[in-house]
Write an enzyme that holds these catalytic residues in place. Structure first.
Site, PDB file in Angstrom:
ATOM      1  N   SER A 143       0.813  -1.253   0.055  1.00 14.29           N
ATOM      2  CA  SER A 143       0.153  -0.088   0.081  1.00 14.29           C
ATOM      3  C   SER A 143       0.857   1.365  -0.031  1.00 14.29           C
ATOM      4  CB  SER A 143      -0.954  -0.044   1.178  1.00 14.29           C
ATOM      5  OG  SER A 143      -1.549   1.480   1.419  1.00 14.29           O
ATOM      6  N   TYR A 168      -2.261  -0.295  10.044  1.00 16.27           N
ATOM      7  CA  TYR A 168      -2.435  -1.001   8.723  1.00 16.27           C
ATOM      8  C   TYR A 168      -1.332  -0.806   7.791  1.00 16.27           C
ATOM      9  CZ  TYR A 168      -4.039  -1.089   3.849  1.00 16.27           C
ATOM     10  OH  TYR A 168      -3.770  -1.402   2.637  1.00 16.27           O
TER      11      TYR A 168
END
Length: 347
Positions: A143, A168
């Site tokens: 990501s 995350y």
């Protein structure tokens, strides 16, 4: 025929990738646990589009698509090591694309354990299964969130990414480190893809485009964080999956010597996949307003914890190695999403 496992196949990117791979004539098994992080009806809708009927889905049972004999689906948790290993041993996959993960920056502030279970424990199970079953190439989702506090623009895969600001992001950075370990120790080719703000039809309901469109059509205000002073490198879903396909076809071989963090003497590689054309948040909102012919009611708010002001992808690695770059402009992408949204929700 090449057989590919796509985890997270009921998800946004996974469902689009599955469709592309099947259109290329490949043999695909999709895996997803269909959790309730967001509306499961959207996930079932994606599966139905691929010919997988909701009423036939049972845990740990392979079912065949009613529209394509080359596609099978299994409902399974990555954390279920025993049944995951059994699937690998039975199916003899050539390539694994691991898109299954607990997504969302903001949700990681509320439920951190979900990220450890899926993104660390589940991911480790994938690595182990790939190692023991001689997978030719593991492609996995990272990501743009890994860039964290980085200020230098555009974000480069050769930059240091040791300062994430959400669990995350930290879990995705951990995935990259774990992949390198397995590439080095076991000669497992791995490619990590840092996705930049993916959007488009069948997108996630927790993403800005979905939230803004829904609120505006319902006459409700939209929440504009950091008082609108943000920009994102929005990347259209078709560009993302085309990039993944090119990566699948080109497993890394490792370099004799390298000083780039994005590559290694092991068969390991990291790419950014982004439009490399950041869009201001207020311009993004304007594109939605113009399509809907609605002026949004804007609730201006401070930036949220774990969020960053800007993202901007340096895709030179993708260009140099694969001669590929996403190109869909924001107006085209927004219009295609809203067309799908009105169709799916019968507006």
């Amino acid at each position: 025929m090449v057989k590919i496992l796509v985890t997270g196949s009921a998800g946004f990117i996974g469902s689009h990738l599955t469709e592309l791979l099947l259109n290329k004539g490949l043999n695909v098994i999709g895996l997803d646990n269909i959790n309730d992080y967001y509306d499961v009806n959207l996930k079932f809708g994606r599966l139905e589009k691929g010919g997988v009927k909701q009423n036939l889905i049972k845990y740990n049972e392979l079912i065949t698509s009613e529209t394509n004999d080359n596609y099978k689906f299994i409902k399974l948790n990555l954390e279920d090591r025993e049944n995951l290993n059994g699937l690998f041993e039975k199916e003899n996959f050539d390539v694994v694309v691991n898109l299954a993960a607990q997504a969302g920056v903001r949700y990681s502030l509320e439920n951190p354990i979900a990220y450890i279970d899926s993104n660390i424990v589940g991911y480790t199970n994938i690595l182990e299964a790939c190692r023991h079953n001689h997978i030719k190439h593991l492609v996995y989702a990272s990501s743009s969130s890994v860039y964290g506090l980085n200020k230098k623009m555009p974000f480069s895969t050769n930059d240091n990414v040791d300062h994430p600001i959400s669990l995350y992001a930290a879990s995705k950075k951990a995935n990259e480190l774990m992949a390198h370990t397995y590439s080095y120790l076991y000669n497992l080719p791995t490619t990590g893809l840092r996705f930049f703000t993916v959007y488009g039809p069948w997108g996630r309901p927790d993403m800005a485009l979905f939230l803004f469109t829904k609120a505006m059509l319902e006459g409700k205000p939209i929440k504009v964080y950091n008082h609108g002073n943000m920009q994102r490198d929005f990347t259209y879903i078709d560009d993302i999956v085309q990039g993944i396909f090119k990566v699948i076809e080109n497993p890394p071989k490792g370099k004799q010597t390298t000083e780039k963090p994005s590559e290694s003497i092991a068969p390991y590689k990291i790419y950014n996949i982004g439009n490399s054309a950041p869009v201001k948040l207020m311009d993004f909102i304007k594109a939605i307003e113009e399509n809907l012919k609605i002026t949004a009611q804007k609730e201006m708010l401070p930036i949220q914890a774990g969020d960053v002001e800007s993202t901007y992808a340096d895709v030179s690695g993708l260009m140099e190695d694969l001669n590929y770059k996403p190109e869909t402009d924001i107006k085209t992408g927004v219009n295609k999403f809203i067309e799908w949204y009105k169709f799916f929700y019968k507006i």
